[in-house]
Structures are given as C-alpha cells and as structure tokens.
Design a protein around this motif. Sequence first.
Motif, mmCIF file in Angstrom:
data_model
loop_
_atom_site.group_PDB
_atom_site.id
_atom_site.type_symbol
_atom_site.label_atom_id
_atom_site.label_comp_id
_atom_site.label_asym_id
_atom_site.label_seq_id
_atom_site.Cartn_x
_atom_site.Cartn_y
_atom_site.Cartn_z
ATOM 1 N N LYS A 29 0.825 -1.213 0.000
ATOM 2 C CA LYS A 29 0.000 0.000 0.000
ATOM 3 C C LYS A 29 0.859 1.264 0.000
ATOM 4 N N TYR A 30 2.072 1.179 0.563
ATOM 5 C CA TYR A 30 2.941 2.356 0.576
ATOM 6 C C TYR A 30 3.589 2.584 -0.783
ATOM 7 N N PHE A 31 3.906 1.511 -1.492
ATOM 8 C CA PHE A 31 4.340 1.678 -2.881
ATOM 9 C C PHE A 31 3.232 2.337 -3.697
ATOM 10 N N MET A 32 2.022 1.853 -3.524
ATOM 11 C CA MET A 32 0.896 2.347 -4.309
ATOM 12 C C MET A 32 0.530 3.782 -3.947
ATOM 13 N N LYS A 33 0.748 4.157 -2.690
ATOM 14 C CA LYS A 33 0.375 5.505 -2.247
ATOM 15 C C LYS A 33 1.126 6.578 -3.011
ATOM 16 N N SER A 34 2.410 6.375 -3.242
ATOM 17 C CA SER A 34 3.221 7.408 -3.886
ATOM 18 C C SER A 34 3.141 7.357 -5.401
ATOM 19 N N GLU A 35 2.634 6.250 -5.962
ATOM 20 C CA GLU A 35 2.700 6.029 -7.406
ATOM 21 C C GLU A 35 1.543 6.676 -8.159
ATOM 22 N N HIS A 36 1.869 7.248 -9.312
ATOM 23 C CA HIS A 36 0.850 7.625 -10.294
ATOM 24 C C HIS A 36 1.117 6.818 -11.562
ATOM 25 N N ASP A 37 0.438 5.693 -11.681
ATOM 26 C CA ASP A 37 0.621 4.801 -12.822
ATOM 27 C C ASP A 37 0.039 5.443 -14.071
ATOM 28 N N CYS A 38 0.888 5.698 -15.058
ATOM 29 C CA CYS A 38 0.463 6.331 -16.308
ATOM 30 C C CYS A 38 0.175 5.313 -17.406
ATOM 31 N N LEU A 39 0.223 4.019 -17.070
ATOM 32 C CA LEU A 39 0.186 2.985 -18.104
ATOM 33 C C LEU A 39 -1.038 2.080 -18.022
ATOM 34 N N GLY A 40 -1.914 2.300 -17.065
ATOM 35 C CA GLY A 40 -3.098 1.472 -16.953
ATOM 36 C C GLY A 40 -2.791 0.047 -16.532
ATOM 37 N N LEU A 41 -1.838 -0.128 -15.625
ATOM 38 C CA LEU A 41 -1.436 -1.460 -15.182
ATOM 39 C C LEU A 41 -2.415 -1.996 -14.138
ATOM 40 N N ASP A 42 -2.196 -3.224 -13.711
ATOM 41 C CA ASP A 42 -3.095 -3.930 -12.805
ATOM 42 C C ASP A 42 -3.313 -3.122 -11.525
ATOM 43 N N PRO A 43 -4.546 -2.689 -11.259
ATOM 44 C CA PRO A 43 -4.800 -1.847 -10.088
ATOM 45 C C PRO A 43 -4.620 -2.569 -8.763
ATOM 46 N N ARG A 44 -4.476 -3.890 -8.790
ATOM 47 C CA ARG A 44 -4.192 -4.607 -7.544
ATOM 48 C C ARG A 44 -2.789 -4.282 -7.030
ATOM 49 N N PHE A 45 -1.929 -3.815 -7.940
ATOM 50 C CA PHE A 45 -0.535 -3.572 -7.576
ATOM 51 C C PHE A 45 -0.086 -2.128 -7.803
ATOM 52 N N HIS A 46 -0.928 -1.315 -8.428
ATOM 53 C CA HIS A 46 -0.488 0.021 -8.830
ATOM 54 C C HIS A 46 -1.476 1.081 -8.390
ATOM 55 N N GLY A 47 -0.931 2.234 -7.995
ATOM 56 C CA GLY A 47 -1.738 3.365 -7.588
ATOM 57 C C GLY A 47 -1.769 4.435 -8.660
ATOM 58 N N THR A 48 -2.775 5.272 -8.600
ATOM 59 C CA THR A 48 -2.900 6.357 -9.585
ATOM 60 C C THR A 48 -3.009 7.732 -8.937
ATOM 61 N N GLY A 49 -2.996 7.804 -7.632
ATOM 62 C CA GLY A 49 -3.195 9.086 -6.963
ATOM 63 C C GLY A 49 -1.940 9.697 -6.384
ATOM 64 N N GLY A 50 -0.787 9.073 -6.624
ATOM 65 C CA GLY A 50 0.444 9.556 -6.009
ATOM 66 C C GLY A 50 1.147 10.629 -6.813
ATOM 67 N N GLU A 51 2.218 11.133 -6.252
ATOM 68 C CA GLU A 51 2.981 12.218 -6.873
ATOM 69 C C GLU A 51 4.006 11.729 -7.887
ATOM 70 N N LEU A 52 4.346 10.431 -7.843
ATOM 71 C CA LEU A 52 5.450 9.912 -8.640
ATOM 72 C C LEU A 52 4.933 9.250 -9.914
ATOM 73 N N ASP A 53 5.101 9.931 -11.054
ATOM 74 C CA ASP A 53 4.671 9.362 -12.327
ATOM 75 C C ASP A 53 5.546 8.168 -12.686
ATOM 76 N N VAL A 54 4.896 7.067 -13.061
ATOM 77 C CA VAL A 54 5.597 5.873 -13.517
ATOM 78 C C VAL A 54 5.119 5.576 -14.929
ATOM 79 N N THR A 55 6.052 5.586 -15.868
ATOM 80 C CA THR A 55 5.690 5.478 -17.275
ATOM 81 C C THR A 55 6.767 4.699 -18.026
ATOM 82 N N THR A 56 6.727 4.722 -19.342
ATOM 83 C CA THR A 56 7.748 4.073 -20.152
ATOM 84 C C THR A 56 8.636 5.130 -20.793
ATOM 85 N N PRO A 57 9.847 4.744 -21.208
ATOM 86 C CA PRO A 57 10.696 5.699 -21.922
ATOM 87 C C PRO A 57 9.984 6.246 -23.148
#
Length: 538
Positions: A127-155
């Motif tokens: 939950k702490y990984f997910m808290k900070s993450e903003h998943d930009c790729l539409g990955l599995d929501p069981r493992f990824h967050g979308t409300g965090g400050e840290l954008d995670v994307t592809t090159p």
Amino acid sequence: MRQASFPREFDYIIVGGGSSGCVLANRLSADPRNQVCLIEEGGSDNTPRIQIPAGTLTLYKSRKLAYQFFSVPQADLDNRRIHVPRGRGLGGSSIMNSMIYIRGERSDYDGWAVQGCTGWDYASVLKYFMKSEHDCLGLDPRFHGTGGELDVTTPREANPLSRMFIKAAEQVGQKENPDFNGNTFEGVGIYNVTQRDGKRLSAYRAFVHPVRNRPNLHILTGMTVKSLITRQNTVLGVNVVHGEQQFGLFAQRETVLSAGAIGSPVILMASGIGRGNDLVGAGISVIHELQGVGQNLQDHVDGLVTVRSDEARSLGFSWRSLPAVLSSPHKYALWRKGWLTTNYVEAGGFARTPLADGVPDVQFHFVPGFRSHRGRLFEMGHGFAIHTCVLRPRSRGEIRLGQNGMQDIQIDFRFLQDPRDGQVLKEGICLARKILAAPIFDGIRGREMAPGQDIVTDDELMAYIRRGASTVFHPAGTCRMGTDADAVVTPDLKVRGMTGLRIADASIMPTLVSGNTNAPCIMIAEKAADMILSDRQR
C-alpha cells in the motif's frame, strides 16, 4: 529556498533531501501544525544535466552534483578501489540515477518479516508503494496506484536495440514481462521509469517542489550536518555548518536521518553512536554503544559484457549517427523524442542462474550503445552491452571512520568475500553472453570487447570479474532494522537506545532488495511518515 532568515526550532528535522527525505518532508508538512525542516548539503537541481534524461551520463563524476566516494581497496577485486558516486543536491541520488522504477521481489520483504521486522512483509508494504505512485500505463490496479505524486511510465522513445534485446532473451528461453512490479517479477522487458513529460522526475520534483511554499516547510540547502545534539541518550537536534557559521537546529518531536546508506551511519558515528572501539580509534567519544552502526553493508556487484558493432542505430557517435545527434535537441524541445530521452538502460530484466534458489538471482541492464571496456564513461563508435548484477549478495561489508573522522570515510564492500557471489555473477555473465549470441543479433553482430572472445573457462571468467567487476550503486543495510541486539533500528525505525531519533532510508534494509533501490526508499519513507504521524496523535 527560504533560508535568508529561518527559525532554529522545529517539530521535525529531516537530515538529507534524497528520495526518502523528500517524501518525509511532504507527508509531515501536510499537517500545518507541524513545523518541518528539511536539510540538504547540496543545492538546487535546476540544470538541464539533471532534468534531461540523457544528462545522467554527465553526473557520475560531477563534484558539484555528486559525492565522489571511493571504497577501500577490495581484496577480492584485485585490490581495486570502487567508485561510489551519490547524488548531492535536492533529490539526492534520484537526480542522477537511471530513473528505473523497480520495487524488488516480494520475497525480499517477506524475508524482512521473517527476521522479526513485523509490518514489513510484502502485503503490508504494498500500500505504501501504491500511495506514492501515479501509474500512467493502466497497469493492474491490484498492484499500482494512480493518486500519487510519482509518475511511472515508459521511456518516450526506446532504442530499437532495446527491443532486440527482449527478443534475443526470448530466443534463449526467457519470457517477456510487461510489468516487473505486478504479479510476476521474473522476465525481461522495457523498464518503467520515473519521468514526466519526457523529463526526469526526481523525488524532489515529485514530492517537495510542488509544496515548497508551505509556510511550515523550511528547506535549508548548503548546510552540512556535523553531528546530533544529544543529552542523556535523547536527540535534541543537529549541529550544522553553513558557510563560516556553526549553530544548532532543534527538534521538539523527532529528528530523522535520511542521509542514505553512507551518510546516516557516518552521522551516527560522528555523534558518538556506534562501535565503541572504532569510535575511540577515530578520536570520537562514545555516548551510546551500538554495534550494528556501519555494519551489514551490501550492494549489487556487477559484471559487463560489451560488444563493438557497426550498427548506427545504437547510441554512439560516428559520421553515420551525425544526423540523429544533431537533430536530438530539436526533437527533444518540440516532441520530447530522440536521443536525449534515453536513460541508457531502457531494457533489462530478472533471471535465474543454475545457482538460484527459486527466485531470480541476477538482473540485466541492457545498454543500446557501446559500453567502454576500459572503464571510460564515453567512447566513440557503436555497439551494445549487458550489465549483469548479483541480486542477493551474501558478502557483507562495513562503513567506518578513519582517524580524521568525517573527513575519512572508509567504505569496504568486501565484494566476493563470499565465493558464491562470484559464482552467481559468473553464471549471470554466461547467460548474458547467451542472450547476445541469439539469432536476432546476427545482422549487427560485432566483436566482444569484454570479457573478450578468448575468455572462456571458469578460471578466466573469474579473473575477468576480479579485475573488472564494479557496482550498480545500490548501497544499503548499514543501519539495519531488526529486533536483535546488533540491529540499529527497531521495526518502527527508532534508533535502539535513543529517544527522538529515527532513520528512514536504504540503510535500514536488513537485506538488499532484488533490484533498483529508489522505489523502495520512497516506500520506506511513506511507511516512516505513517508511523511518525501516528505517534503524534498519541
């Protein structure tokens, strides 16, 4: 930064503006009742060398933007001193890393819990990984967050050779993995990165820069923390040097060390907290005997396979690549495309050697350009390379102070002290060679420059490792979390035997995580902030 005039007393002092410190600064200052001070020895991150992803190559030897540490001679690496650069400035090492977002294998955290670190198992920290993450790729929501400050994307524009690496690995039995942070860890693929709009998204840019004007957040740069201020095993604040001035800053509630696996134990030792005999030898009075300080140092030891090739699509300088080189500033400025978007290690993955115990024991970082076999940061021409590192090293080193105290930091990884690490690395290099020998590379195949086509036997490969192995810059473990007598911090990250002091950074890891350490450091800070704020409510 608001430091022309600033208070000397706060509720919380955070030492170190790196990945963990920036998260703590954000979370603790979100409550306007908390006066929070973030101290960073370096300065601003406002330079294209940091903001443009490809600029990372220019930072490793910068004296302004990186601490230039070196290890003591490594007995099992031909007595070589290993370069250990660490980020110096707001954002810490997240201003100079490869921006790869990897959490590690779930068994890493379950292993922490088995060692007595209750609440640090994978299910609890997810939950702490997910808290900070903003998943930009539409990955599995069981493992990824979308409300965090840290954008995670592809090159933004992965090099064609990075895609070839994935196909090559598949041709020799590896599987493509579209999400190393999801349900499956093993496999190869394009790494996710912490970027926004084609720019590096450091921990500072993600967590502190947007809230830097909070009236209760005091960001102090260019300040060196010399020691903790203590009274009868209670930490009251820190002694700092700023220019010609020396003075104290005081914390009414807690001081948190987030200075990293090198900085945090050094500050403890400089304050008289650590192994008594070592402190006396360094001329420091002992205020609290704590045997584990500076011990348990771990890092991912790494070996290189590098190939010369005439393939001009690879990252490199030649007359054939001149059009791509000359157009790269234009492409980047207009579309955030082209060479300047690369982090140099766009692809990689996790694999098992014959020595693996059920989970991956090596990691690949594929470089779609020629990686110097002479140890240089840059060489003319083209090629491609695979860095292979040992994910679960058994060797343990230490950090200690010499006779000149903080001016004499001695880093001893003791790489390959446990022979199994060398055997795993040798097997990993063999697997990397196998990938580079796959048919998809036939059309661009060149000469292997390292280890070299004549290096084939086990003894020859081990000799190559001893003279060439290095690190992928993931030091950890020097203020180990645990419940035993040698642990430095308890599972709530409080320093054993001290009041008013916690540590939150890579130094608290009991064992090094299987992969890049930036995301785990952010997670550690998220959990630390939760515990600190929970204590405040009591």
